[in-house]
Design a protein around this motif. Structure first.
Motif, PDB file in Angstrom:
ATOM      1  N   GLU A   1      -5.330  13.341  -0.979  1.00 33.67           N
ATOM      2  CA  GLU A   1      -4.229  13.985  -1.178  1.00 33.67           C
ATOM      3  C   GLU A   1      -3.071  13.310  -1.860  1.00 33.67           C
ATOM      4  N   LEU A   2      -2.952  12.082  -1.549  1.00 36.48           N
ATOM      5  CA  LEU A   2      -2.138  11.122  -2.064  1.00 36.48           C
ATOM      6  C   LEU A   2      -2.231  11.146  -3.554  1.00 36.48           C
TER       7      LEU A   2
ATOM      8  N   HIS B   1       0.876  -1.181   0.087  1.00 36.77           N
ATOM      9  CA  HIS B   1      -0.056   0.143  -0.133  1.00 36.77           C
ATOM     10  C   HIS B   1       0.763   1.100  -0.007  1.00 36.77           C
ATOM     11  N   THR B   2       2.115   1.212  -0.120  1.00 39.90           N
ATOM     12  CA  THR B   2       2.863   2.422  -0.123  1.00 39.90           C
ATOM     13  C   THR B   2       4.223   1.871  -1.015  1.00 39.90           C
ATOM     14  N   GLN B   3       5.020   2.893  -1.345  1.00 38.62           N
ATOM     15  CA  GLN B   3       6.410   2.386  -1.929  1.00 38.62           C
ATOM     16  C   GLN B   3       7.150   1.817  -1.011  1.00 38.62           C
ATOM     17  N   ARG B   4       8.255   0.982  -1.639  1.00 35.97           N
ATOM     18  CA  ARG B   4       9.369   0.637  -0.714  1.00 35.97           C
ATOM     19  C   ARG B   4      10.477   1.547  -0.589  1.00 35.97           C
TER      20      ARG B   4
ATOM     21  N   SER C   1       0.609  10.200  -5.963  1.00 37.05           N
ATOM     22  CA  SER C   1       1.657   9.719  -4.964  1.00 37.05           C
ATOM     23  C   SER C   1       1.089   8.072  -4.363  1.00 37.05           C
ATOM     24  N   GLY C   2       0.045   7.781  -5.178  1.00 36.52           N
ATOM     25  CA  GLY C   2      -0.294   6.423  -4.654  1.00 36.52           C
ATOM     26  C   GLY C   2       0.549   5.333  -4.788  1.00 36.52           C
ATOM     27  N   CYS C   3       0.248   4.250  -4.323  1.00 40.52           N
ATOM     28  CA  CYS C   3       1.233   3.192  -4.418  1.00 40.52           C
ATOM     29  C   CYS C   3       1.383   2.657  -5.783  1.00 40.52           C
ATOM     30  N   ALA C   4       2.697   2.418  -6.556  1.00 41.47           N
ATOM     31  CA  ALA C   4       2.890   2.193  -7.768  1.00 41.47           C
ATOM     32  C   ALA C   4       3.840   0.722  -7.837  1.00 41.47           C
ATOM     33  N   MET C   5       3.691   0.077  -6.682  1.00 40.58           N
ATOM     34  CA  MET C   5       4.487  -1.461  -6.582  1.00 40.58           C
ATOM     35  C   MET C   5       3.521  -2.307  -7.303  1.00 40.58           C
ATOM     36  N   LYS C   6       4.362  -3.203  -7.741  1.00 35.92           N
ATOM     37  CA  LYS C   6       3.756  -4.134  -8.628  1.00 35.92           C
ATOM     38  C   LYS C   6       2.964  -5.093  -7.637  1.00 35.92           C
ATOM     39  N   ALA C   7       3.327  -5.136  -6.267  1.00 41.43           N
ATOM     40  CA  ALA C   7       2.554  -6.222  -5.401  1.00 41.43           C
ATOM     41  C   ALA C   7       1.505  -5.418  -4.795  1.00 41.43           C
TER      42      ALA C   7
END
Length: 292
Positions: free
Chosen positions: A219-220, A177-180, A225-231
């Motif tokens: 706001e994200l 739910h967030t970047q690494r 700035s939403g999560c862009a992780m493949k997971a």
């Protein structure tokens, strides 16, 4: 470090989607930029060319142009829409900065890990909150070292592991739910590995507060700035999962507000004369004998 964690196309899509209104939502990025710019007060450098990695709409340009009016500015971003919507001529800045030079910054749509610039072609590489959007910061740092001239400076900010920790804790559905976010000590090791000298790393914690979880999500999204992780979850979040996250986050409410932590990591390092070749052989320099 393993590759393939970040969905780079998703990063580009998110920032392209919000490009037109990004100037209304980038207050956090601008605040970190302001704090970075203050750190330049303690650096003696008169760059002829500055490269801004991840420049988005060019929010760092006015401050850098005011500080270094004679420098050529180059902005690079992965989202062409950001470069287009933020295109403000430097001539406009000059009028309110009281400066005479009217040439504008160059803007390049490119990957920070594959810079379309010659070696030793920049004196300052600037990067504000870019590195956590990359799958691995190391190639971008190595490219920054390549394009810097000897005596040049890299200065960057990024987010550290404690960033958005409340959001990660609130969700327990197994998805990202967030970047690494990478620890500043690991980033320092990367700088040394790329050949930089005397890296300086430090961090500070900035806590923002929100009335509710929806305000944070909005706001994200507005800032791309939403999560862009493949997971990440690729479909809609289930009602049960979202309800559980809301309930979990509510247990963290303090003084009527929901806290959101951002660990901001700052780093800078210099490029010095190489002491060894890429294959590890030592470089020995001999000064020619002086003529009597």
């Amino acid at each position: 470090m393993s590759a393939g964690f970040v969905d780079r196309q998703q990063v580009g899509r998110r920032f392209s989607k919000v490009a037109a209104s990004y100037g209304e939502a980038d207050f956090f990025v601008r605040e970190v930029d302001r704090r970075m710019q203050e750190r330049l007060d303690y650096v003696k450098i008169e760059p002829k060319r500055i490269l801004d990695l991840g420049c988005s709409r060019g929010g760092s340009f006015p401050g850098l142009a005011a500080r270094y009016p004679a420098a050529e500015l180059i902005g690079l971003d992965v989202a062409p829409a950001m470069l287009d919507t933020g295109h403000v001529s430097r001539a406009g800045w000059q009028r309110w900065l009281g400066l005479g030079k009217a040439s504008g910054p160059q803007r390049l749509a490119a990957d920070a890990a594959k810079l379309p610039l010659k070696a030793k072609s920049a004196a300052l590489v600037w990067s504000n909150l870019l590195l956590h959007w990359l799958d691995d910061p190391l190639p971008a740092l190595a490219e920054a070292h390549r394009v810097l001239e000897v005596g040049g400076l890299l200065m960057f900010s990024t987010l550290g592991p404690d960033s958005l920790k409340e959001l990660r804790t609130a969700f327990s559905d197994g998805y990202a739910h967030t970047q690494r976010f990478i620890d500043m000590h690991d980033l320092g090791d990367m700088l040394v590995g790329c050949g930089f000298a005397d890296p300086v790393m430090d961090m500070e914690v900035i806590t923002l507060t929100y009335d509710d979880l929806d305000a944070l999500f909005a706001e994200l999204r507005a800032a791309g700035s939403g999560c862009a992780m493949k997971a990440r979850r690729h479909g809609l979040t289930g009602r049960g999962s979202l309800a559980g996250a809301r309930a979990a986050y509510e247990t963290m409410r303090r003084d009527g507000k929901l806290p959101v932590t951002f660990e901001v990591v700052y780093g800078h390092a210099w490029k010095t004369e190489a002491k060894q070749t890429p294959d590890g052989r030592a470089i020995v320099r001999f000064d020619p004998p002086r003529r009597k």
